[in-house]
Motif scaffolding. Structure first.
Motif, PDB file in Angstrom:
ATOM      1  N   ASN A   1       0.830  -1.211   0.000  1.00 38.87           N
ATOM      2  CA  ASN A   1       0.000   0.000   0.000  1.00 38.87           C
ATOM      3  C   ASN A   1       0.860   1.255   0.000  1.00 38.87           C
ATOM      4  O   ASN A   1       0.522   2.257  -0.641  1.00 38.87           O
ATOM      5  CB  ASN A   1      -0.923   0.005   1.217  1.00 38.87           C
ATOM      6  CG  ASN A   1      -1.999  -1.064   1.132  1.00 38.87           C
ATOM      7  OD1 ASN A   1      -2.288  -1.573   0.058  1.00 38.87           O
ATOM      8  ND2 ASN A   1      -2.588  -1.416   2.268  1.00 38.87           N
TER       9      ASN A   1
ATOM     10  N   SER B   1       2.206   1.768  -3.610  1.00 36.88           N
ATOM     11  CA  SER B   1       1.190   2.245  -4.551  1.00 36.88           C
ATOM     12  C   SER B   1       0.793   3.690  -4.259  1.00 36.88           C
ATOM     13  O   SER B   1       0.405   4.432  -5.175  1.00 36.88           O
ATOM     14  CB  SER B   1      -0.040   1.345  -4.516  1.00 36.88           C
ATOM     15  OG  SER B   1      -0.650   1.358  -3.246  1.00 36.88           O
ATOM     16  N   SER B   2       0.909   4.119  -3.014  1.00 28.12           N
ATOM     17  CA  SER B   2       0.513   5.487  -2.644  1.00 28.12           C
ATOM     18  C   SER B   2       1.511   6.537  -3.104  1.00 28.12           C
ATOM     19  O   SER B   2       1.156   7.710  -3.239  1.00 28.12           O
ATOM     20  CB  SER B   2       0.335   5.592  -1.123  1.00 28.12           C
ATOM     21  OG  SER B   2      -0.741   4.797  -0.692  1.00 28.12           O
TER      22      SER B   2
ATOM     23  N   SER C   1      -1.927   6.290  -9.112  1.00 25.41           N
ATOM     24  CA  SER C   1      -2.587   5.286  -8.273  1.00 25.41           C
ATOM     25  C   SER C   1      -3.302   5.948  -7.101  1.00 25.41           C
ATOM     26  O   SER C   1      -4.437   5.592  -6.764  1.00 25.41           O
ATOM     27  CB  SER C   1      -1.564   4.272  -7.770  1.00 25.41           C
ATOM     28  OG  SER C   1      -2.135   3.384  -6.855  1.00 25.41           O
ATOM     29  N   PHE C   2      -2.645   6.919  -6.486  1.00 23.10           N
ATOM     30  CA  PHE C   2      -3.218   7.638  -5.353  1.00 23.10           C
ATOM     31  C   PHE C   2      -4.525   8.323  -5.752  1.00 23.10           C
ATOM     32  O   PHE C   2      -5.541   8.228  -5.051  1.00 23.10           O
ATOM     33  CB  PHE C   2      -2.200   8.659  -4.842  1.00 23.10           C
ATOM     34  CG  PHE C   2      -2.600   9.373  -3.587  1.00 23.10           C
ATOM     35  CD1 PHE C   2      -2.184   8.926  -2.352  1.00 23.10           C
ATOM     36  CD2 PHE C   2      -3.401  10.513  -3.637  1.00 23.10           C
ATOM     37  CE1 PHE C   2      -2.555   9.580  -1.189  1.00 23.10           C
ATOM     38  CE2 PHE C   2      -3.779  11.171  -2.487  1.00 23.10           C
ATOM     39  CZ  PHE C   2      -3.350  10.707  -1.257  1.00 23.10           C
TER      40      PHE C   2
ATOM     41  N   ASN D   1      -7.622   5.940  -6.490  1.00 18.84           N
ATOM     42  CA  ASN D   1      -8.260   5.485  -5.250  1.00 18.84           C
ATOM     43  C   ASN D   1      -8.964   6.627  -4.532  1.00 18.84           C
ATOM     44  O   ASN D   1     -10.051   6.438  -3.960  1.00 18.84           O
ATOM     45  CB  ASN D   1      -7.217   4.862  -4.326  1.00 18.84           C
ATOM     46  CG  ASN D   1      -6.758   3.503  -4.812  1.00 18.84           C
ATOM     47  OD1 ASN D   1      -7.549   2.724  -5.323  1.00 18.84           O
ATOM     48  ND2 ASN D   1      -5.471   3.220  -4.690  1.00 18.84           N
ATOM     49  N   PHE D   2      -8.360   7.808  -4.578  1.00 20.40           N
ATOM     50  CA  PHE D   2      -8.955   8.974  -3.924  1.00 20.40           C
ATOM     51  C   PHE D   2     -10.312   9.301  -4.543  1.00 20.40           C
ATOM     52  O   PHE D   2     -11.297   9.533  -3.833  1.00 20.40           O
ATOM     53  CB  PHE D   2      -8.010  10.171  -4.045  1.00 20.40           C
ATOM     54  CG  PHE D   2      -8.505  11.419  -3.380  1.00 20.40           C
ATOM     55  CD1 PHE D   2      -8.329  11.614  -2.017  1.00 20.40           C
ATOM     56  CD2 PHE D   2      -9.152  12.401  -4.112  1.00 20.40           C
ATOM     57  CE1 PHE D   2      -8.804  12.769  -1.397  1.00 20.40           C
ATOM     58  CE2 PHE D   2      -9.621  13.558  -3.506  1.00 20.40           C
ATOM     59  CZ  PHE D   2      -9.438  13.739  -2.141  1.00 20.40           C
TER      60      PHE D   2
ATOM     61  N   ASN E   1      -4.033  14.430   2.413  1.00 12.02           N
ATOM     62  CA  ASN E   1      -5.335  13.791   2.603  1.00 12.02           C
ATOM     63  C   ASN E   1      -5.373  13.093   3.952  1.00 12.02           C
ATOM     64  O   ASN E   1      -4.537  12.233   4.240  1.00 12.02           O
ATOM     65  CB  ASN E   1      -5.599  12.766   1.498  1.00 12.02           C
ATOM     66  CG  ASN E   1      -6.947  12.080   1.672  1.00 12.02           C
ATOM     67  OD1 ASN E   1      -7.945  12.718   1.971  1.00 12.02           O
ATOM     68  ND2 ASN E   1      -6.974  10.767   1.492  1.00 12.02           N
TER      69      ASN E   1
ATOM     70  N   SER F   1      -1.873  11.146   4.510  1.00 12.26           N
ATOM     71  CA  SER F   1      -0.916  10.970   3.415  1.00 12.26           C
ATOM     72  C   SER F   1      -0.564  12.338   2.843  1.00 12.26           C
ATOM     73  O   SER F   1      -1.456  13.173   2.620  1.00 12.26           O
ATOM     74  CB  SER F   1      -1.494  10.090   2.313  1.00 12.26           C
ATOM     75  OG  SER F   1      -1.825   8.806   2.796  1.00 12.26           O
TER      76      SER F   1
ATOM     77  N   VAL G   1       3.298   9.153   5.189  1.00 11.09           N
ATOM     78  CA  VAL G   1       2.035   8.544   5.584  1.00 11.09           C
ATOM     79  C   VAL G   1       2.128   8.245   7.073  1.00 11.09           C
ATOM     80  O   VAL G   1       3.155   7.758   7.555  1.00 11.09           O
ATOM     81  CB  VAL G   1       1.725   7.267   4.769  1.00 11.09           C
ATOM     82  CG1 VAL G   1       2.810   6.223   4.921  1.00 11.09           C
ATOM     83  CG2 VAL G   1       0.364   6.693   5.158  1.00 11.09           C
TER      84      VAL G   1
END
Length: 401
Positions: free
Chosen positions: A206, A209-210, A215-216, A219-220, A275, A304, A323
């Protein structure tokens, strides 16, 4: 006479080599409050190499024959030439003064702006294969006392700053500065249940990917389709947008997102995003392994943060990533506060088509389980804060460096 001249040449050469490899201690302060500024990027744009300040505003930079740039998202940039660097080690940054434009309206279509970034992703962000030499730092605190401190080099290679599959990247361990992982000391009557692996970690897959913005953002957008966004501040160069979602319910708890995004006005690219996901009543009840005694774990929030700078090819490049998560552990009617944080600081950025597979990180494990037990120190790294140095002294006998 020739021997004397040759000796002088050797001395001059040695002096130039020594001066080239010297480190320079730097302190960065707020020009208004005179307080130290954390995570200031101090780097050489010409060679895309640098470092960051710690929570005490301190950094150590290798002296190069280039001008330095001192940069922070909330402050005006400062350029330092080699002469200034030799004459002073304390520099002040001025907070950005951002006034609202007359045409600014309060509401903002954030979803449209994010979709624009994704549609133009390859034009906005670095799109060539690269290797970034980074510092990875992980801390775990229980009741405001450090329990885990990991600081290591990580070499991050990727085909571009866009991820579709984990096979598109390779992360390799470099030199390890510190690797101390102490028991939590929460289950006081069952010491063996305080093992570090019970204290939690941030899933490495995770985490990886963030750090890729595409990718971030996917998902957001997926989990926040209806955000209320307003323009907080605006200037000629930047647009600062704050956002908040409604509280949403799952079968067990409530959650919402809130944060801030800074857009570059010229390119419409995201240059910083924060976020925070807040939770209500996200509590997991369990039992200790050995004593079979009840305890509860509450996930309070997770935050994050991604920050970007422009690289030599005029594309936006990830500069730093953070994070963190706040939590509570309640045992024997005593509530213990905890915080875990992972940071990735980009120290050097180099275009590179291929790299070797030596020392690859196992992405199914937390970072600290990839590390050997022995400490391998290195001179070029993020400086520890005073609190962290004290923690190192107590646990390993290493004196302040």
């Amino acid at each position: 006479m020739k021997k004397i001249k040759n000796c002088f040449r050797i001395i001059i050469l040695l002096n130039s080599i020594i001066s080239y490899s010297q480190n320079r201690a730097i302190l960065i302060l707020d020009s208004v409050t005179k307080l130290p500024i954390e995570t200031v990027n101090i780097y050489y744009p010409e060679i895309q190499e640098g470092t960051f300040t710690n929570s005490d505003g301190e950094a150590s930079i290798n002296i190069r024959d280039y001008d330095l740039k001192i940069s922070h998202i909330a402050y005006q940039e400062k350029n330092i030439n080699s002469k200034e660097l030799q004459n002073s080690n304390t520099f002040y940054l001025t907070p950005k003064s951002i006034d609202l434009d007359e045409v600014v309206v309060s509401s903002f279509n954030l979803n449209k702006a994010l979709l624009y970034v994704l549609k133009n992703y390859e034009k906005l962000y670095e799109n060539q294969a690269f290797e970034k030499e980074c510092n990875f730092k992980e801390t775990l605190s229980i009741d405001n006392k450090l329990k885990r401190l990991i600081l290591t080099k990580v070499n991050w290679w990727s085909k571009s700053y866009q991820i579709k599959h984990l096979s598109d990247l390779k992360m390799r361990l470099g030199a390890i500065d510190y690797n101390i992982n102490n028991p939590m000391d929460v289950f006081m009557d069952i010491p063996k249940d305080n093992i570090p692996s019970n204290s939690g970690f941030i899933n490495t897959t995770n985490l990886i990917s963030s750090i890729y913005l595409n990718s971030f953002l996917v998902n957001f957008i997926k989990y926040n389709p209806d955000l209320e966004a307003v323009i907080e501040k605006s200037s000629d160069n930047e647009l600062i947008v704050s956002f908040t979602s409604d509280w949403k319910s799952t079968s067990n708890y409530l959650y919402r997102s809130k944060g801030k995004i800074i857009f570059d006005k010229k390119t419409k690219a995201i240059i910083s995003i924060t976020n925070e996901v807040e939770n209500q009543n996200r509590i997991t009840k369990s039992f200790t392994v050995r004593g079979n005694k009840r305890f509860s774990y509450e996930n309070i929030n997770s935050v994050s943060i991604l920050n970007f700078i422009k690289n030599k090819s005029n594309h936006w490049s990830l500069n730093s990533f953070e994070v963190s998560a706040d939590f509570n552990i309640t045992y024997n009617d005593v509530k213990h506060n905890g915080n875990i944080k992972n940071n990735l600081f980009v120290l050097k950025d180099t275009p590179m088509e291929k790299v070797k597979n030596l020392g690859l990180i196992n992405l199914s494990k937390p970072i600290y389980q990839n590390l050997p037990k022995d400490n391998i120190t290195t001179a070029s790294s993020i400086l520890l804060s005073n609190e962290e140095r004290s923690f190192i002294d107590v646990n390993s006998g290493i004196k302040n460096r």
